[in-house]
Design a protein around this motif. Structure first.
Motif, PDB file in Angstrom:
ATOM      1  N   ASP A   1     -56.904 103.807  -3.481  1.00  0.00           N
ATOM      2  CA  ASP A   1     -57.424 102.436  -3.460  1.00  0.00           C
ATOM      3  C   ASP A   1     -56.686 101.519  -2.482  1.00  0.00           C
ATOM      4  O   ASP A   1     -56.805 100.293  -2.600  1.00  0.00           O
ATOM      5  CB  ASP A   1     -57.374 101.826  -4.864  1.00  0.00           C
ATOM      6  CG  ASP A   1     -58.668 102.033  -5.645  1.00  0.00           C
ATOM      7  OD1 ASP A   1     -59.654 102.510  -5.047  1.00  0.00           O
ATOM      8  OD2 ASP A   1     -58.701 101.723  -6.854  1.00  0.00           O
TER       9      ASP A   1
ATOM     10  N   LYS B   1     -58.346  98.492  -0.849  1.00  0.00           N
ATOM     11  CA  LYS B   1     -58.623  97.236  -1.548  1.00  0.00           C
ATOM     12  C   LYS B   1     -57.729  96.095  -1.071  1.00  0.00           C
ATOM     13  O   LYS B   1     -58.056  94.934  -1.299  1.00  0.00           O
ATOM     14  CB  LYS B   1     -58.486  97.438  -3.056  1.00  0.00           C
ATOM     15  CG  LYS B   1     -59.625  98.263  -3.634  1.00  0.00           C
ATOM     16  CD  LYS B   1     -59.599  98.336  -5.143  1.00  0.00           C
ATOM     17  CE  LYS B   1     -60.833  99.071  -5.655  1.00  0.00           C
ATOM     18  NZ  LYS B   1     -60.861  99.182  -7.130  1.00  0.00           N
TER      19      LYS B   1
ATOM     20  N   HIS C   1     -63.871  99.433   0.307  1.00  0.00           N
ATOM     21  CA  HIS C   1     -62.483  99.904   0.272  1.00  0.00           C
ATOM     22  C   HIS C   1     -62.346 101.398   0.505  1.00  0.00           C
ATOM     23  O   HIS C   1     -61.292 101.863   0.968  1.00  0.00           O
ATOM     24  CB  HIS C   1     -61.831  99.523  -1.065  1.00  0.00           C
ATOM     25  CG  HIS C   1     -62.271 100.342  -2.236  1.00  0.00           C
ATOM     26  ND1 HIS C   1     -63.427 100.092  -2.936  1.00  0.00           N
ATOM     27  CD2 HIS C   1     -61.708 101.424  -2.838  1.00  0.00           C
ATOM     28  CE1 HIS C   1     -63.553 100.962  -3.912  1.00  0.00           C
ATOM     29  NE2 HIS C   1     -62.530 101.792  -3.886  1.00  0.00           N
TER      30      HIS C   1
END
Length: 364
Positions: free
Chosen positions: A244, A247, A268
């Protein structure tokens, strides 16, 4: 920022400043009757001025300062102008309505201003909202920004230590270099990563949420790597930590915590894959096959094309990462749903995300 050392021993070279704390205390002015009146410190002594949104109930009269996260002009069916607001503090958000924006009690303010309001708590379509009678922009020193930004309950120092331990557990030299380039050497990235949320809404939508979610996913992956020998632990732990990172560019920082242009255009998953590709180019002789495996796991971690993944999982590690990501996100979502209810009722009603009428387990 505490740096990860080569050994798993924690670095005790001294405490660093708490990144998420804001060291100012506020004295909130209050609204009385038809006019704004500023109280003296003597009058303020012994009063509780910060009433958090999760403490409000239908029928309450509210005087307080809140962050105006959004402000939008609108018109009723009869053509009368009004304003939609979303007010926020660290415990959540609430919809606000200013039905007479041109009245003398409504001063000028913009989105992302801290505003002092007087209004009544009502209920509409099953959700609480504030009917605001008076509003003004609050000045610096009247509020503590830390009261208005939702923050992880876990300490940054503890999460950083866990992150370091996981990074140091990766033995593959190329994957180890990849992780350390981002999470150890790039202090600017870490500053953003530590303070970022994992989502605009739904789960981990608070300061520190991205790191908390990343650790939750990685711990689940660590368990699966020990339980199922077919999994390559180094690849799985590496991709769990990286899954992630996009993000940090998909979402803006607090207090906005909204989608950036890059986030809207790419998302993302693609951003994270690009970040990893750029980092790999800085590591001499990084195997192309290993790079493709890492990027595949990132691209496939949502599991399905309709959930935003450009590829479905083809590697066992990608399957495990998808399961861990989904598990941590859903369990945190349930945690937040039940926490918001504060134990008031066993049946919480139909939830759109889970497509089910949720019920609290209670004592067994």
């Amino acid at each position: 920022m505490r740096k990860c050392r080569e050994s798993p021993d924690r670095d005790a070279a001294g405490d660093r400043k708490e990144r998420l704390a804001v060291n100012t205390k506020c004295e909130v002015d209050t609204l009385f009757g038809e006019h704004v009146r500023f109280e003296s410190k003597k009058e303020q002594k012994g009063k509780n001025f910060m009433r958090f949104l999760n403490e409000l109930h239908e029928g309450d009269r509210v005087n307080g300062i809140y962050l105006c996260k959004q402000k939008q002009a609108a018109t009723t069916k009869n053509g009368k102008p009004y304003e939609n607001l979303i007010l926020q503090d660290k415990t959540g958000v609430i919809d606000g309505k200013i039905w007479d924006p041109n009245s003398l009690g409504i001063d000028d303010f913009d989105a992302l201003d801290y505003i002092e309001i007087m209004g009544d708590v009502t209920s509409f379509a099953g959700a609480m909202q504030l009917n605001i009678k008076r509003a003004r922009k609050a000045g610096e020193g009247e509020y503590d920004p830390a009261d208005y930004l939702p923050t992880s309950e876990n300490s940054v120092d503890d999460m950083q230590s866990q992150l370091c331990d996981l990074i140091n557990s990766v033995k593959n030299p190329y994957l180890s270099q990849l992780l350390k380039k981002l999470f150890v050497e790039d202090q600017e990235f870490m500053k953003v990563f530590e303070g970022h949320s994992a989502a605009k809404t739904v789960h981990h939508g608070f300061i520190g949420g991205l790191m908390e979610h990343t650790l939750g996913v990685t711990r689940l992956c660590d368990y699966m790597a020990n339980a199922y020998p077919l999994l390559n632990r180094d690849l799985l732990i590496t991709t769990a930590l990286l899954h992630d990172v996009g993000k940090t560019k998909e979402l803006s920082a607090f207090p906005m915590n909204d989608y950036t242009d890059e986030g809207q255009l790419l998302g993302h998953i693609v951003i994270g894959a690009q970040m990893v590709h750029d980092l790999v180019k800085e590591i001499p002789d990084f195997p192309e096959k290993l790079e493709n495996q890492v990027i595949h796991c990132i691209l496939a971690h949502h599991g399905e094309l309709e959930y935003g993944s450009p590829k479905k999982p083809a590697l066992a590690e990608a399957v495990a990462l998808n399961l861990a990501d989904n598990t941590d996100a859903r369990m945190e979502t349930l945690t937040e749903i039940f926490h918001a209810d504060k134990g008031k009722k066993e049946w919480l009603g139909y939830n759109r995300l889970f497509e089910s009428n949720l019920r609290r387990t209670g004592d067994i």
